[in-house]
Design a protein around this motif. Structure first.
Motif, PDB file in Angstrom:
ATOM      1  N   TRP A 201       0.520  -1.157  -0.276  1.00 37.00           N
ATOM      2  CA  TRP A 201       0.414   0.107   0.047  1.00 37.00           C
ATOM      3  C   TRP A 201       0.762   1.410  -0.034  1.00 37.00           C
ATOM      4  O   TRP A 201       0.083   1.888  -0.343  1.00 37.00           O
ATOM      5  CB  TRP A 201      -1.200  -0.055   1.031  1.00 37.00           C
ATOM      6  CG  TRP A 201      -2.106   1.521   1.295  1.00 37.00           C
ATOM      7  CD1 TRP A 201      -1.552   2.477   1.931  1.00 37.00           C
ATOM      8  CD2 TRP A 201      -2.865   1.265   0.693  1.00 37.00           C
ATOM      9  NE1 TRP A 201      -2.446   3.326   1.231  1.00 37.00           N
ATOM     10  CE2 TRP A 201      -3.222   2.827   1.152  1.00 37.00           C
ATOM     11  CE3 TRP A 201      -3.561   1.522  -0.302  1.00 37.00           C
ATOM     12  CZ2 TRP A 201      -4.512   3.753  -0.181  1.00 37.00           C
ATOM     13  CZ3 TRP A 201      -4.727   1.538  -1.144  1.00 37.00           C
ATOM     14  CH2 TRP A 201      -4.608   2.991  -1.042  1.00 37.00           C
ATOM     15  N   ARG A 205       1.941   3.062  -4.052  1.00 39.53           N
ATOM     16  CA  ARG A 205       0.648   3.463  -3.939  1.00 39.53           C
ATOM     17  C   ARG A 205      -0.651   3.856  -5.132  1.00 39.53           C
ATOM     18  O   ARG A 205      -1.218   3.894  -5.915  1.00 39.53           O
ATOM     19  CB  ARG A 205       0.433   4.934  -3.101  1.00 39.53           C
ATOM     20  CG  ARG A 205      -0.891   5.294  -2.635  1.00 39.53           C
ATOM     21  CD  ARG A 205      -1.112   6.652  -1.915  1.00 39.53           C
ATOM     22  NE  ARG A 205      -0.557   6.951  -0.664  1.00 39.53           N
ATOM     23  CZ  ARG A 205      -0.518   7.561   0.460  1.00 39.53           C
ATOM     24  NH1 ARG A 205      -0.934   8.547  -0.492  1.00 39.53           N
ATOM     25  NH2 ARG A 205      -0.033   7.359   1.663  1.00 39.53           N
ATOM     26  N   TYR A 208      -2.785   1.188  -6.895  1.00 41.59           N
ATOM     27  CA  TYR A 208      -4.201   1.731  -6.438  1.00 41.59           C
ATOM     28  C   TYR A 208      -4.532   3.182  -6.945  1.00 41.59           C
ATOM     29  O   TYR A 208      -5.972   3.121  -7.026  1.00 41.59           O
ATOM     30  CB  TYR A 208      -3.715   1.016  -4.682  1.00 41.59           C
ATOM     31  CG  TYR A 208      -3.514   0.336  -4.422  1.00 41.59           C
ATOM     32  CD1 TYR A 208      -4.070  -1.136  -4.457  1.00 41.59           C
ATOM     33  CD2 TYR A 208      -2.242   0.148  -4.075  1.00 41.59           C
ATOM     34  CE1 TYR A 208      -3.155  -2.522  -4.533  1.00 41.59           C
ATOM     35  CE2 TYR A 208      -1.228  -1.444  -4.317  1.00 41.59           C
ATOM     36  CZ  TYR A 208      -2.823  -2.642  -4.088  1.00 41.59           C
ATOM     37  OH  TYR A 208      -1.048  -3.533  -3.851  1.00 41.59           O
ATOM     38  N   GLU A 211      -6.817   3.095 -10.017  1.00 43.16           N
ATOM     39  CA  GLU A 211      -7.707   1.911  -9.995  1.00 43.16           C
ATOM     40  C   GLU A 211      -8.294   2.392  -8.898  1.00 43.16           C
ATOM     41  O   GLU A 211      -9.382   1.836  -8.498  1.00 43.16           O
ATOM     42  CB  GLU A 211      -7.366   0.593 -10.078  1.00 43.16           C
ATOM     43  CG  GLU A 211      -6.440  -0.113 -10.279  1.00 43.16           C
ATOM     44  CD  GLU A 211      -6.862  -0.531 -11.776  1.00 43.16           C
ATOM     45  OE1 GLU A 211      -8.246  -0.802 -11.783  1.00 43.16           O
ATOM     46  OE2 GLU A 211      -6.577  -0.457 -13.263  1.00 43.16           O
ATOM     47  N   ILE A 213      -8.756   2.512  -5.757  1.00 40.95           N
ATOM     48  CA  ILE A 213      -8.626   2.419  -4.784  1.00 40.95           C
ATOM     49  C   ILE A 213      -8.801   3.006  -3.922  1.00 40.95           C
ATOM     50  O   ILE A 213      -7.441   2.732  -3.094  1.00 40.95           O
ATOM     51  CB  ILE A 213      -8.064   0.503  -4.736  1.00 40.95           C
ATOM     52  CG1 ILE A 213      -8.454  -0.088  -6.039  1.00 40.95           C
ATOM     53  CG2 ILE A 213      -8.020   0.212  -3.226  1.00 40.95           C
ATOM     54  CD1 ILE A 213      -7.874  -1.469  -6.093  1.00 40.95           C
ATOM     55  N   PHE A 218      -8.756  -1.416   0.297  1.00 41.07           N
ATOM     56  CA  PHE A 218      -7.715  -2.364   0.322  1.00 41.07           C
ATOM     57  C   PHE A 218      -7.720  -3.032   1.767  1.00 41.07           C
ATOM     58  O   PHE A 218      -6.949  -4.307   1.829  1.00 41.07           O
ATOM     59  CB  PHE A 218      -5.965  -1.535  -0.053  1.00 41.07           C
ATOM     60  CG  PHE A 218      -5.334  -1.677   0.681  1.00 41.07           C
ATOM     61  CD1 PHE A 218      -4.433  -2.750  -1.079  1.00 41.07           C
ATOM     62  CD2 PHE A 218      -4.735  -1.996   1.233  1.00 41.07           C
ATOM     63  CE1 PHE A 218      -3.017  -3.128  -0.673  1.00 41.07           C
ATOM     64  CE2 PHE A 218      -3.338  -2.914   1.749  1.00 41.07           C
ATOM     65  CZ  PHE A 218      -2.464  -3.109   0.534  1.00 41.07           C
TER      66      PHE A 218
END
Length: 236
Positions: A201, A205, A208, A211, A213, A218
């Motif tokens: 994460w 990062r 994500y 996307e 997210i 997560f």
């Protein structure tokens, strides 16, 4: 201390009780390095520490910590070289302060969930979620320890590794309490896998973000992984 949080707490719930909020982090840095910091006027010291570390993270991202000089840092932080030396004497000392914060966090997180009202599985899940949420709040600190420790000297690399190992060690002990875990080696490997996913994460990062997210999404996905692999029902 323990945190009164429900199982699978959200990022918003965690922020309300987080014992290490970003806006008071400088007080923690000062307290843990008071013997080495020459500046004793606390308000000035806290403001300058914030400038020093924020400048460090900017420069590390721009040119790399290995290429950064203390003169570069003094200019970026708006301090004279003499002023900078009031807080640290070398880049190794600076890296050690950053690593100490992450090691302290890794040591404290599992203690926050040592409550009788939580099952062993819930303690593992809560520790992993808290790790993700803190890495969201303190991303430059976590990212620095993960990415920049490789350019440090041998002794300093050992300190950086300890910051990583401490949390995994505590997580291993939590996992070992769960019914169905066969031995310490299995607990060690499972904790390594979970920590590796959690680290993704703050290290990647961008993946994500692309996307869309969120940190809660997560963390929920990671919680599902924890439950699927560690739930006692799986081992019956």
């Amino acid at each position: 201390m323990t945190l009164e949080l429900p199982p699978r707490f959200t990022f918003a719930q965690f922020k309300r009780v987080n014992p290490i909020p970003p806006d008071t982090l400088w007080e923690l840095v000062y307290a843990r390095n008071a013997d080495a910091i020459k500046v004793k006027r606390l308000p000035a010291a806290l403001g300058n520490l914030q400038s020093i570390f924020e400048a460090t993270f900017r420069l590390a991202n721009q040119v790399g910590f290995g290429a950064m000089t203390l003169r570069d840092l003094s200019q970026a932080a708006g301090l004279s070289m003499g002023g900078l030396y009031g807080y640290l004497q070398s880049k190794d000392a600076l890296a050690a302060m950053i690593e100490d914060v992450i090691r302290h966090i890794g040591h404290e997180i599992p203690n926050w969930f040592e409550r009788d009202t939580l099952s062993p599985l819930e303690r593992v899940d809560s520790s992993v979620r808290a790790h993700v949420f803190l890495s969201e709040l303190l991303q430059p600190w976590f990212y620095f320890v993960f990415m920049e420790s490789r350019v440090l000297g041998a002794e300093q690399r050992k300190v950086a590794r300890a910051a990583d190992v401490d949390f995994q060690g505590a997580l291993t002990k939590q996992i070992a309490r769960i019914d169905g875990i066969e031995d310490g080696r299995q607990a060690f490997l499972l904790s390594a896998h979970l920590q590796g996913v959690a680290q993704d994460w703050h290290v990647k990062r961008w993946k994500y973000k692309a996307e869309k997210i969120s940190v809660d999404e997560f963390a929920d996905s990671l919680s599902a992984l924890v439950t699927a692999r560690l739930s006692p029902r799986v081992h019956q």
